[in-house]
Write a protein that holds these residues in place. Sequence first.
Motif, PDB file in Angstrom:
ATOM      1  N   GLY A 153      79.363  55.017  56.005  1.00  0.00           N
ATOM      2  CA  GLY A 153      80.687  54.418  56.009  1.00  0.00           C
ATOM      3  C   GLY A 153      80.781  52.905  56.380  1.00  0.00           C
ATOM      4  N   ARG A 154      79.995  52.273  57.213  1.00  0.00           N
ATOM      5  CA  ARG A 154      80.326  51.258  57.682  1.00  0.00           C
ATOM      6  C   ARG A 154      79.158  50.234  57.755  1.00  0.00           C
ATOM      7  N   ARG A 155      78.151  50.233  57.152  1.00  0.00           N
ATOM      8  CA  ARG A 155      77.067  49.365  57.324  1.00  0.00           C
ATOM      9  C   ARG A 155      76.810  48.989  55.896  1.00  0.00           C
ATOM     10  N   ASN A 156      76.297  47.566  55.579  1.00  0.00           N
ATOM     11  CA  ASN A 156      76.140  47.288  54.443  1.00  0.00           C
ATOM     12  C   ASN A 156      74.556  47.616  54.133  1.00  0.00           C
ATOM     13  N   VAL A 249      79.649  44.952  77.357  1.00  0.00           N
ATOM     14  CA  VAL A 249      79.360  46.383  77.012  1.00  0.00           C
ATOM     15  C   VAL A 249      80.492  46.807  76.375  1.00  0.00           C
ATOM     16  N   ASN A 250      80.792  46.606  75.348  1.00  0.00           N
ATOM     17  CA  ASN A 250      81.755  46.714  74.566  1.00  0.00           C
ATOM     18  C   ASN A 250      82.115  48.208  73.812  1.00  0.00           C
ATOM     19  N   ARG A 260      89.347  43.097  65.475  1.00  0.00           N
ATOM     20  CA  ARG A 260      87.938  43.888  65.192  1.00  0.00           C
ATOM     21  C   ARG A 260      87.685  43.753  63.665  1.00  0.00           C
ATOM     22  N   ARG A 261      86.272  44.022  63.669  1.00  0.00           N
ATOM     23  CA  ARG A 261      85.898  43.972  62.096  1.00  0.00           C
ATOM     24  C   ARG A 261      86.321  45.271  61.429  1.00  0.00           C
ATOM     25  N   ARG A 262      86.564  44.946  60.018  1.00  0.00           N
ATOM     26  CA  ARG A 262      87.024  46.213  59.444  1.00  0.00           C
ATOM     27  C   ARG A 262      85.815  46.415  58.311  1.00  0.00           C
ATOM     28  N   GLY A 263      86.153  47.390  57.624  1.00  0.00           N
ATOM     29  CA  GLY A 263      85.186  47.550  56.403  1.00  0.00           C
ATOM     30  C   GLY A 263      83.870  47.652  56.493  1.00  0.00           C
ATOM     31  N   ARG A 264      83.162  47.102  55.605  1.00  0.00           N
ATOM     32  CA  ARG A 264      81.739  47.290  55.619  1.00  0.00           C
ATOM     33  C   ARG A 264      80.747  46.005  55.804  1.00  0.00           C
ATOM     34  N   ALA A 265      81.205  45.051  55.168  1.00  0.00           N
ATOM     35  CA  ALA A 265      80.459  43.778  54.804  1.00  0.00           C
ATOM     36  C   ALA A 265      80.437  43.127  56.001  1.00  0.00           C
TER      37      ALA A 265
ATOM     38  N   ASP B  81      80.412  45.716  67.036  1.00  0.00           N
ATOM     39  CA  ASP B  81      81.452  44.809  66.437  1.00  0.00           C
ATOM     40  C   ASP B  81      82.835  44.960  66.177  1.00  0.00           C
ATOM     41  N   GLY B  82      82.927  46.304  66.564  1.00  0.00           N
ATOM     42  CA  GLY B  82      84.348  46.768  66.493  1.00  0.00           C
ATOM     43  C   GLY B  82      84.667  47.705  65.115  1.00  0.00           C
ATOM     44  N   ARG B  83      83.846  47.764  64.214  1.00  0.00           N
ATOM     45  CA  ARG B  83      83.906  48.661  63.165  1.00  0.00           C
ATOM     46  C   ARG B  83      83.856  50.061  63.766  1.00  0.00           C
ATOM     47  N   ARG B  84      84.516  51.151  62.941  1.00  0.00           N
ATOM     48  CA  ARG B  84      84.929  52.430  63.388  1.00  0.00           C
ATOM     49  C   ARG B  84      84.430  53.297  62.418  1.00  0.00           C
ATOM     50  N   GLN B  85      84.065  54.392  62.638  1.00  0.00           N
ATOM     51  CA  GLN B  85      83.959  55.601  61.679  1.00  0.00           C
ATOM     52  C   GLN B  85      84.573  56.785  62.549  1.00  0.00           C
TER      53      GLN B  85
END
Lengths: 267, 267
Positions: A153-156, A249-250, A260-265, B81-85
């Motif tokens: 779902g979330r990694r390129n 420690v996020n 925050r980052r969204r999407g995949r890439a 990095d904040g991406r979520r699933q």
Amino acid sequence: MTTSLRSNPTDLPPLPSACLPRPLDAVAAIRDVANDRFSMRSAVSIRRYEPRQMIFEQSQPCRHIFEIIEGTVKLTIALPDGRRQILAVLGPGDLLGLPLVQQHNTSAIAISDVRVKQIARSVFDASLLLQRRAAAQLQKQFLKMQDMIVSLGRRNATERIASYILETAKSGNHDDATPNQPPWSFTLALSQTDLADHLGLTLETVSRELTKLKNHKIIRMCGRNHLEVLDPSRLSEFADNVSYPQAAVNCEAPEPVSARRRGRAAR
Amino acid sequence: MTTSLRSNPTDLPPLPSACLPRPLDAVAAIRDVANDRFSMRSAVSIRRYEPRQMIFEQSQPCRHIFEIIEGTVKLTIALPDGRRQILAVLGPGDLLGLPLVQQHNTSAIAISDVRVKQIARSVFDASLLLQRRAAAQLQKQFLKMQDMIVSLGRRNATERIASYILETAKSGNHDDATPNQPPWSFTLALSQTDLADHLGLTLETVSRELTKLKNHKIIRMCGRNHLEVLDPSRLSEFADNVSYPQAAVNCEAPEPVSARRRGRAAR
DNA sequence: CGCGATTTTGACGGTCCTCAACTTTTGTGG
DNA sequence: CCACAAAAGTTGAGGACCGTCAAAATCGCG
């Protein structure tokens, strides 16, 4: 082209009945079919499969549980139009046909030469020990699948390949005798085609990503499916792709959506 | 590079024997209770949460099992990095904190007003009944997750949205009294942002896909999260490759590689 | 009504898929 | 052992899908 037993990888036996585990001999076959429910001797038996042979098939009734004794098996799901997803790659000690449903929802296909213990459902249902193992296996699988969902779902592509290699290298059986020294050396269970079906990519993308890692001198490949990890730390940089050097420690309170980052890439 | 504190999704803790049901250990039970800041009464207790409140958090030690009495809860994993699933959306009757591991590997967050029964691990470990329910739940979840993996790996945005709506409409609680007549009417548990995090998309893509379905007069939306399915059959065309449960017909021999669909997209 | 959160819409670009040709490896038979 | 064929992998060109960025519109709530 649809004739031989084992020639073509995508060329599977035409009839459902032919997809059942191939018995060791014809007599056994007849007995199994005739007395499936009653024959005590077939309640637990050892079966062998060659690479590409089907152990059970999606939508078949689930009559047996299998324990892998030796070899590697892939669990796949096929969509009606032929797209495929490999859900898991299992090895010795793992159980097949676990979800105790009426019908198999996946196909199990031997990758290497495989020996399995075939256990009738009735035996399984009566054995608390087996059920306990099944529960443990289910949980192990469960965690792996959660990770897989995040990956898909979330990694390129780069992250998926890199983390797959890392994972395999860490957990896998190394070929050499020095599993702690960086040149980790091991055998890939999956072909690049299968890797693509496992990681939700195309085979071309898998090939290109592996080439990229080779050019960066992070991995090296000798032969078809032998892989060496030369630089694990840089490989793990490719794997988790953290943009800002992770200071905190996020895993705490999520950041606001805008940050925050969204999407995949991410590159 | 990889800090030890951060919970790394690719680096799951081993499954110790503690994952298996543990016999009731009086000493352990007392210790657990003592460690619990809410004292004796909290061995089993009812708790309430408001929307957005966290029930438990990724990488926290797992001291309790929760049974949802009322409301809806999402299970999420966050990357560094904040991406979520969003891994699952659970409702009344479902159990939380199921994978009986030492640390939560997911966060559970209330979506609506939620009431849960909080059960101390010691109690859970002593209750065969609860364990049985947990096993059942685990299996149900397991099948859903398999389907999710296929969706994330092999379906495009349109298919994911359409099959999510279909699935929710079929299994979900309809708002109206005539759940069989086409204008299926129900409430979406997830915001579009969350839907994106569930389906591995961005919120913009989710919005665009929903708009597309609206323009085709396949769905209709009244208010923020109220949805009506006007034309289920065309919706399922968009979802196209529905998963295993039905469509038992076409699970025979896959087509040769050259002919079958690869990758993700199809339109 | 006014404010913030959520959703919508547009423009643009990147990642990854598609198609296709080619190379290398594997397996089989003469 | 070599020739040949099939399978597996490589590489390139081009484009589709979907993510990114940005801004406007809408909803919901006090």
